[in-house]
Structures are given as structure tokens and as C-alpha cells.
Design an enzyme around this catalytic site. Sequence first.
Site, mmCIF file in Angstrom:
data_model
loop_
_atom_site.group_PDB
_atom_site.id
_atom_site.type_symbol
_atom_site.label_atom_id
_atom_site.label_comp_id
_atom_site.label_asym_id
_atom_site.label_seq_id
_atom_site.Cartn_x
_atom_site.Cartn_y
_atom_site.Cartn_z
ATOM 1 N N GLU A 127 9.786 18.849 13.750
ATOM 2 C CA GLU A 127 10.368 19.938 12.948
ATOM 3 C C GLU A 127 11.176 19.395 11.773
ATOM 4 O O GLU A 127 12.365 19.673 11.604
ATOM 5 C CB GLU A 127 11.234 20.829 13.848
ATOM 6 N N GLU A 148 4.076 23.633 19.788
ATOM 7 C CA GLU A 148 5.167 24.302 20.516
ATOM 8 C C GLU A 148 5.001 25.803 20.336
ATOM 9 O O GLU A 148 4.741 26.272 19.218
ATOM 10 C CB GLU A 148 6.554 23.924 19.981
HETATM 11 C C1 BG6 Z 1 12.090 23.488 18.841
HETATM 12 C C2 BG6 Z 1 12.335 22.079 19.250
HETATM 13 O O1 BG6 Z 1 13.059 23.799 17.899
HETATM 14 O O2 BG6 Z 1 12.189 24.516 19.743
HETATM 15 C C3 BG6 Z 1 12.569 21.866 20.720
HETATM 16 O O3 BG6 Z 1 11.359 21.197 18.768
HETATM 17 C C4 BG6 Z 1 13.295 23.066 21.282
HETATM 18 O O4 BG6 Z 1 13.247 20.661 20.877
HETATM 19 C C5 BG6 Z 1 12.392 24.282 21.118
HETATM 20 O O5 BG6 Z 1 13.695 22.913 22.589
HETATM 21 C C6 BG6 Z 1 12.924 25.556 21.727
HETATM 22 O O6 BG6 Z 1 14.219 25.777 21.305
HETATM 23 P P1 BG6 Z 1 15.391 26.029 22.347
HETATM 24 O O7 BG6 Z 1 16.588 26.060 21.507
HETATM 25 O O8 BG6 Z 1 15.086 27.329 22.996
HETATM 26 O O9 BG6 Z 1 15.359 24.885 23.278
#
Ligand code: BG6
Length: 481
Positions: A176, A379
Amino acid sequence: MGMFRDDFLWGGATAANQFEGAWDVDGKGLSIPDVLTGGTVDTPRRITPQLEEGTFYPNHEGIDFYHHYEEDIALFGEMGFKTFRMSIAWTRIFPTGLETEPNEAGLAFYDKVFDCCLEHGIKPLVTISHFEMPYGLVEAYNGWEGRETIDCFMRYATCVLDRYHDKVEYWLTFNEINTGTRKMGASSSLGTIRGFSGARTDLPEQPQVRFQGLHHQFVASAMIVKYAHEHYPELKMGNMEIFSPFYPLTCKPEDILLSQRETRIFDWFCTDVQCRGYYPTYMNRYFAENGIVLKMEPGDEEILREGTVDFYTFSYYMSNCVTADPDENGAKVSGNIVGGVKNPYLKASDWGWQIDPKGLHWALNEIWDRYQLPMMVVENGLGAYDKVEEDGSIHDSYRIDYLRQHIEEMAEAVKDGVDLMGYTPWGCIDLVSASTGEMAKRYGFIYVDKHDDGTGTLARSRKDSFYWFKKVIATNGEDLA
Ligand code: BG6
């Protein structure tokens, strides 16, 4: 043939700092997440350069993948994963980032993890730097603000490529990377937090520092891509970006233009550099209006041109709206790094992230039209509270619904002509949330008995979504019921 390619890479995604634990084991050094306290949706995490007695640091133990990797990878294998996205903790290999020789114990750990994946027929997909910069580099160079950090990164990144190139084919440079365009990026990805102590939300706004840091990351990313292409042409090198749609709240022309501007700065700027190899001209105005003057060295432009990525990857969780009349319009909502204005047509998660599967379809089409590179959604997922029933089962139908709707929209984008290589939902096994530090914000197919007060047996168990995703993979995305 079905909707998805025969070699579609189904899997799941994690990051070392959020699940490995063993934060000070076998020579590992201190990283930024190691100095982050826990938080909640309302209470920001704090940065404590000196660790405080009696304060809970959730990343220190994570879910202890370090000592459970065989069991966890076996469960991924049982689900039928074709790939597993993970990151290497820079601080296991170069504990402060400043050493000239790597830590063999750290290297040996990842050998075991990759071998275990391969034994289960799972191809590792490795993020070189996922929000886990050595704290030593924060102290020495203010993280990525210092040009010296490029050399430290290259020492680390060439070391892991040299070591693992025959075990790992797919690599992503920075997780990211576009978080660096926002204030929060100072602590998550850029490490420009030297001397700062306190709530992350109180970090100072320093656009000059952040965009200089981003420039150094672009150069470092291009250098390692170029290195890989020259030494190991069989490897595939990708970017990694948050893609977040900024819909205009109305059809008022001012809203349309604002949407375009936000999309350019947040969604397109970094990948225009990483995929096309040069800075887009629209940034000149942004830099001028924000008092940003980038220092570039002779040769930087050539490096950026020569180190463009082979495939495009991104995270997708939610969308937001923007309005040119913020005082008159709409309630504010939060999101992954970026928030915005409430979309009246969408529901939100318990953490306020607006759920928008069709936004993924739109994003895939937009990205494909712009770069024409193979893509991967690395993701995606729903952070939610899970309830363990008396018999140990976990009925997470809300998570299945979320994922099903997003896979359906991926299929629509494939019909539209997008070249989609794979899909690795986030937090395939429950892990520590990056934004809040909570365990309660769970994403996994696999439940981990670990709680926000630090208690729990660390036992793993299968949620309903585990069996569902297994079937999805077995049918290559044909059976989503
Ligand atoms: C992304 C990241 O921002 O989202 C992860 O690459 C992160 O590291 C994921 O865990 C989900 O966000 P969160 O804040 O719900 O863990």
C-alpha cells in the site's frame, strides 16, 4: 473454461508484523509496529519509542505464526490455497536496518516457511516491505525521508531475492505504497516519525517530508525490480496499492472534479510512477500548491523508467464519496487510510468501512484500461466480530456474503476483459488489525483464540467460511453458494 483462468491464484494474505509474533526472538530487531500500543475504533494506537512497562503491545505476540507456521500452512493447504501472501520482517534479516551482514537465524526461518508452503503445493507471494520498517532506520534517517534508506533497503531486498529466488516467484515491493500520500502513512509505511511519541492521529502534517519519502520508495522499488529483471528474469515483480473509489456525492460539476482530483492523488499517482515509469504531470500543480519541492538525484528518472512492475496488485475494502460542500453535505465515514462522506446507497462494517462490491468491478476495469497489466486483488475482506458457539463452531455468514459478492464482481470484470491472475483475501487467519491493533476485528477463515487483553490459548479452529472458501477454490470460483 470457467470464468477465472485455469491457473488462477486463490489464496489468502497476511503481514509478518501482524501475525508472526516472536518480536524479539532469534535476533529480530525492533520495528515500528513493535512500538505501537493497542487501540480501538475510537481510541487511536499510540507510538511509544520507549516501551512502557505494563502496556500491551499486540504485535509482540501476534498470533505466534512463528511457532505455529506448520499447522497454519497445513490448514491453508486443506483449503486448497494455490498461493499464500506473506511478508518478510525486515528486522529478522537486518535487525536495525543498518547492519552489513544478514541475521542467518531470520533467513533460516523463512526457508522453513517457504519449504512448508511448497510441500503443500502453495506458491508464496512475498511483500518485501509491509508496514514493518526497522525502528533503527527511523532513528538514523527519519525512515524514508533519508536517501540513505534506499541503500539499506537494497541490502535487505537483494539479500532476500538472492536467497529465495528459487522458492518465491511472485514479489511485491511496498505494501500500500500510496498510504504515504496521507498523514497516517508517516507511521505505517514511511517511518518519518523520528522523535514522535503519542497518538498516531496527532502525527504532524508534513507533506514535504512524506512526498520526499515516497520519492525514495519509488526509486528503491524501481531499483529492486530492475535488479530482479537483470538477475532472475523468471521472477514476477509487482506493486501494491490501496485502491479506494472516491465517488462524487452528486452530479454537480464541482463534485465530479473533486472526485477526479482525489482519485488522481490517492489512487493513480503512485502506480502511474511504478507502472509507467515517470511522474504524472498533474502532480506538478499539487506539489506547487502544497509547497512540496522534491530533491531528485541525476539518474533517478532513468531508474524509474527502467524499473516498472510486471503486474499490478491492490487491496480493496470499501469506497467513499466526496463533496465540494462538506459543511452542507453528508456524515463523515471512515475507511482504510482514507475516509470520506457517507454513501446513502451502501451499508458499512462495524468499523465504518462502506461495503461496495460493485466498486471492485469498477476499479478493476479502470485499472485495466489504464495500465493493461495482469492484476491481482491481494487484499479484500470484512473485519467483523465473530461469536464462538458452545460447540466451538463459528457461523460467519456475513463474511461469506461479503466475499461472495466481491468474487461475483471480479467475475463481471473478467467478462469485461480484465486479466485477473488471483485473489488473496486479507487475514485468511485471524490476526492483529493494522489500524486499531485489535484482535476483535477478525477477517479470517481460521479463528484464533487470542483476545484484546492478551489472553487466549492461540488454538486455531475452522469457521463456516473455511469450508465455503475451500469449495470456491475447488470449483475455481464457479460454486459460490
Ligand atoms: C491494509 C493493510 O491496509 O488493510 C493490512 O495492508 C491491514 O496490513 C488491512 O491489516 C486491514 O486493515 P485493518 O486496519 O482492518 O487491519
